[in-house]
Design a protein around this motif. Structure first.
Motif, PDB file in Angstrom:
ATOM      1  N   VAL A 161       0.850  -1.181   0.000  1.00  0.00           N
ATOM      2  CA  VAL A 161       0.000   0.000   0.000  1.00  0.00           C
ATOM      3  C   VAL A 161       0.893   1.241   0.000  1.00  0.00           C
ATOM      4  O   VAL A 161       1.881   1.328   0.755  1.00  0.00           O
ATOM      5  CB  VAL A 161      -0.929  -0.003   1.221  1.00  0.00           C
ATOM      6  N   ASP A 162       0.549   2.209  -0.852  1.00  0.00           N
ATOM      7  CA  ASP A 162       1.319   3.449  -0.990  1.00  0.00           C
ATOM      8  C   ASP A 162       2.795   3.148  -1.225  1.00  0.00           C
ATOM      9  O   ASP A 162       3.690   3.747  -0.597  1.00  0.00           O
ATOM     10  CB  ASP A 162       1.160   4.322   0.269  1.00  0.00           C
ATOM     11  N   ASP A 163       3.062   2.231  -2.126  1.00  0.00           N
ATOM     12  CA  ASP A 163       4.456   1.849  -2.379  1.00  0.00           C
ATOM     13  C   ASP A 163       5.234   2.996  -2.995  1.00  0.00           C
ATOM     14  O   ASP A 163       6.414   3.214  -2.671  1.00  0.00           O
ATOM     15  CB  ASP A 163       4.489   0.633  -3.303  1.00  0.00           C
ATOM     16  N   VAL A 164       4.594   3.731  -3.901  1.00  0.00           N
ATOM     17  CA  VAL A 164       5.207   4.920  -4.510  1.00  0.00           C
ATOM     18  C   VAL A 164       4.251   6.080  -4.310  1.00  0.00           C
ATOM     19  O   VAL A 164       3.082   6.012  -4.719  1.00  0.00           O
ATOM     20  CB  VAL A 164       5.508   4.704  -6.010  1.00  0.00           C
ATOM     21  N   PHE A 165       4.758   7.139  -3.655  1.00  0.00           N
ATOM     22  CA  PHE A 165       3.902   8.279  -3.310  1.00  0.00           C
ATOM     23  C   PHE A 165       4.484   9.520  -3.948  1.00  0.00           C
ATOM     24  O   PHE A 165       5.618   9.914  -3.658  1.00  0.00           O
ATOM     25  CB  PHE A 165       3.856   8.428  -1.779  1.00  0.00           C
ATOM     26  N   ARG A 166       3.698  10.128  -4.869  1.00  0.00           N
ATOM     27  CA  ARG A 166       4.133  11.323  -5.564  1.00  0.00           C
ATOM     28  C   ARG A 166       3.009  12.367  -5.532  1.00  0.00           C
ATOM     29  O   ARG A 166       1.835  12.031  -5.282  1.00  0.00           O
ATOM     30  CB  ARG A 166       4.492  11.001  -7.025  1.00  0.00           C
ATOM     31  N   PRO A 167       3.358  13.642  -5.791  1.00  0.00           N
ATOM     32  CA  PRO A 167       2.309  14.673  -5.726  1.00  0.00           C
ATOM     33  C   PRO A 167       1.183  14.467  -6.731  1.00  0.00           C
ATOM     34  O   PRO A 167       0.035  14.874  -6.469  1.00  0.00           O
ATOM     35  CB  PRO A 167       3.084  15.965  -6.028  1.00  0.00           C
ATOM     36  N   ASP A 168       1.485  13.843  -7.891  1.00  0.00           N
ATOM     37  CA  ASP A 168       0.437  13.679  -8.909  1.00  0.00           C
ATOM     38  C   ASP A 168      -0.111  12.255  -8.987  1.00  0.00           C
ATOM     39  O   ASP A 168      -0.861  11.946  -9.921  1.00  0.00           O
ATOM     40  CB  ASP A 168       0.965  14.095 -10.281  1.00  0.00           C
ATOM     41  N   GLY A 169       0.249  11.383  -8.053  1.00  0.00           N
ATOM     42  CA  GLY A 169      -0.301  10.038  -8.101  1.00  0.00           C
ATOM     43  C   GLY A 169       0.309   9.102  -7.089  1.00  0.00           C
ATOM     44  O   GLY A 169       1.313   9.426  -6.429  1.00  0.00           O
ATOM     45  N   ILE A 170      -0.316   7.914  -6.978  1.00  0.00           N
ATOM     46  CA  ILE A 170       0.107   6.881  -6.026  1.00  0.00           C
ATOM     47  C   ILE A 170       0.184   5.553  -6.777  1.00  0.00           C
ATOM     48  O   ILE A 170      -0.618   5.282  -7.674  1.00  0.00           O
ATOM     49  CB  ILE A 170      -0.878   6.764  -4.841  1.00  0.00           C
ATOM     50  N   ILE A 171       1.139   4.713  -6.403  1.00  0.00           N
ATOM     51  CA  ILE A 171       1.258   3.357  -6.968  1.00  0.00           C
ATOM     52  C   ILE A 171       1.110   2.371  -5.831  1.00  0.00           C
ATOM     53  O   ILE A 171       1.857   2.427  -4.830  1.00  0.00           O
ATOM     54  CB  ILE A 171       2.614   3.163  -7.680  1.00  0.00           C
ATOM     55  N   HIS A 172       0.138   1.447  -5.979  1.00  0.00           N
ATOM     56  CA  HIS A 172      -0.051   0.341  -5.043  1.00  0.00           C
ATOM     57  C   HIS A 172       0.426  -0.946  -5.716  1.00  0.00           C
ATOM     58  O   HIS A 172       0.085  -1.215  -6.880  1.00  0.00           O
ATOM     59  CB  HIS A 172      -1.524   0.170  -4.652  1.00  0.00           C
ATOM     60  N   GLY A 173       1.190  -1.742  -5.004  1.00  0.00           N
ATOM     61  CA  GLY A 173       1.618  -3.031  -5.533  1.00  0.00           C
ATOM     62  C   GLY A 173       0.566  -4.101  -5.268  1.00  0.00           C
ATOM     63  O   GLY A 173       0.093  -4.253  -4.140  1.00  0.00           O
ATOM     64  N   ILE A 174       0.154  -4.835  -6.303  1.00  0.00           N
ATOM     65  CA  ILE A 174      -0.851  -5.899  -6.162  1.00  0.00           C
ATOM     66  C   ILE A 174      -0.227  -7.241  -6.541  1.00  0.00           C
ATOM     67  O   ILE A 174       0.826  -7.305  -7.180  1.00  0.00           O
ATOM     68  CB  ILE A 174      -2.104  -5.617  -7.030  1.00  0.00           C
ATOM     69  N   SER A 175      -0.892  -8.296  -6.140  1.00  0.00           N
ATOM     70  CA  SER A 175      -0.316  -9.642  -6.269  1.00  0.00           C
ATOM     71  C   SER A 175      -0.477 -10.247  -7.655  1.00  0.00           C
ATOM     72  O   SER A 175       0.258 -11.172  -8.019  1.00  0.00           O
ATOM     73  CB  SER A 175      -0.963 -10.583  -5.242  1.00  0.00           C
ATOM     74  N   ARG A 176      -1.421  -9.795  -8.434  1.00  0.00           N
ATOM     75  CA  ARG A 176      -1.692 -10.420  -9.729  1.00  0.00           C
ATOM     76  C   ARG A 176      -2.222  -9.394 -10.720  1.00  0.00           C
ATOM     77  O   ARG A 176      -2.547  -8.260 -10.353  1.00  0.00           O
ATOM     78  CB  ARG A 176      -2.697 -11.565  -9.572  1.00  0.00           C
TER      79      ARG A 176
END
Length: 466
Positions: A161-176
């Motif tokens: 959760v919130d693996d990559v946090f930037r001002p214009d977006g967020i990246i969540h890592g999922i399993s599949r």
């Protein structure tokens, strides 16, 4: 008057200035947009390209989606659900991955990748407690849920959760990988037998048991030509009929209709008269009529040297009593070529003697010119062609002869047998041809073949299935 003219000039100048200002204002939004679409080094897209999700980043580049994602980032924050590399490298179905990477399926790949992007910011604090539906950049929505402190995006667990946090977006890592229904349907349609062309598997090379050599495919030949294999390999009993390499005219499927052609030539013998015994042997005493029909259906041609009833009456019961004797006699009278009276007569006049192959392998029948006709046989037992072209249809030719032919080796064996026999013979009155056929058929059941052509040849006979 001067003041009025001066005020009018001022009004015109003001209107021109207003138009220039409006034109300048209309250009500014475009410049602002251009400035906003420029991605800086702190963007979530740059972080995606440099993150641990390199497989997803490569798919985005192959799908030509960078420009579309830049426009989405310029307009609002985005949330990217990024599958881990292992899910795309080893856990993804190879056939489905091959489907996604095919150039013709670019639209399906774009839909699948856009399904992982939500055009709003959904961090840990904004994550819903209950299952909620969120729109994505693809036509298919995504459902986010939270069960027992496990966050789910669709049917995939959010492992980072919130693996990559930037001002214009967020990246969540999922399993599949998340697969929308539309892409799955496209994959199923492409995989169905109606949408793809099957590839015929190639097995190990086969060895021909007759020649002990590798089987080779038959070369392409024109339609209606003879089969590649010799006719002897297609004769029953045998492993199987050799198929004709190309279809011919006639028949329900535009192939040769051998059964009808054989039935026609036997009926022609009966109507012509004087060849009832020959037709009797072909239909009732043997299965040669059925066998000839199969050969003609597979593209072979035949010439039948048909002895008349007077010649057949000279056969003795001993010559017919041995098992398989009627078949061997008839085989020696069938030439695996299409010959007419004219073609045979021209050949013997030009070359003197001609040896024709017969179905009684390896024996050949000799033909030569005599008294303006064609004479078969080279010993005292000969037969003349005296009823030419009784039946000719392009596949079967029937030529009437006045004698029964035997191979030279069989005639020598019969003479040696007569010379070594010391038993006194009892002279009896020779029976008619009809009586000999009945006697042989009743004593030897191997000649009782099923009647397949149902021709009205004899009545009251004791042969089975009549």
């Amino acid at each position: 008057m001067a003041s009025t003219r001066r005020s009018f000039t001022i009004l015109v100048v003001l209107q021109v200035l207003i138009q220039i200002a409006a034109a300048a204002l209309s250009v500014k939004p475009t410049n602002a947009t251009t400035t906003q679409t420029q991605i800086n080094s702190n963007s979530v897209l740059v972080a995606l390209l440099d993150s641990r999700y390199t497989e997803l980043a490569e798919l985005v580049e192959k799908a030509l989606l960078l420009q579309k994602l830049e426009e989405a980032v310029a307009n609002h924050n985005i949330t990217i659900f990024a599958p881990r590399n292992e899910a795309l490298e080893r856990e993804l179905d190879p056939e489905f991955k091959r489907f996604l990477l095919e150039p013709r399926n670019l639209r399906s790949l774009q839909t699948l990748l856009l399904h992982h992007i939500v055009p709003s910011r959904l961090g840990r604090s904004e994550w819903p407690d209950e299952s909620t539906r969120h729109n994505t950049l693809s036509p298919d929505p995504i459902h986010l849920s939270n069960f027992d402190s496990v966050k789910l995006a669709g049917n995939a667990e959010v492992v980072r959760v919130d693996d990559v946090f930037r001002p214009d977006g967020i990246i969540h890592g999922i399993s599949r990988l998340l697969i929308p229904n539309s892409v799955q349907q496209d994959f199923n349609n492409r995989r169905s037998l109606r949408a793809i062309s099957a590839v015929k598997p190639e097995g190990a090379p086969e060895v021909d048991p007759r020649t002990n050599r590798l089987k080779k495919p038959a070369p392409a030949v024109p339609a209606g030509s003879s089969p590649v294999l010799p006719i002897y390999y297609a004769m029953a009993p045998g492993p199987s009929l050799a198929p004709a390499p190309a279809p011919g005219p006639g028949g329900p499927r535009h192939h040769f209709d051998g059964e009808s052609q054989v039935k026609d030539f036997i009926q022609t013998l009966l109507h012509y008269g004087g060849y009832n015994e020959m037709a009797d042997i072909l239909v009732n005493l043997t299965n040669l009529a059925t066998e000839m029909g199969k050969l003609v259906s597979e593209g072979y041609v035949l010439t039948v040297l048909a002895p008349n009833d007077e010649a057949m009456a000279k056969l003795t019961a001993d010559q017919l009593a041995e098992p398989g004797a009627p078949e061997r006699i008839m085989y020696y009278h069938i030439v695996p070529e299409y010959q007419t009276e004219e073609s045979m007569y021209n050949a013997v006049r030009r070359f003197g003697k001609i040896r024709y192959d017969t179905l009684h392998v390896p024996h050949k029948v000799v033909a030569q010119e005599a008294d303006g006709s064609v004479k078969f046989g080279d010993d005292e037992e000969t037969a003349y062609l005296f009823d030419p072209d009784i039946y000719t249809d392009g596949r079967i030719s029937v030529q009437g002869i006045d004698g029964v032919l035997f191979p030279a080796s069989e005639k020598m064996d019969s003479k040696n047998l007569e010379s070594t026999t010391t038993v006194d013979r009892v002279e009896v009155e020779p029976k008619s041809r009809r009586g000999k056929l009945l006697e042989v058929a009743c004593q030897n059941s191997t000649f009782s073949q099923p009647k397949t052509l149902h021709l009205p040849i004899k009545k009251g006979m004791c042969i089975k299935d009549m």
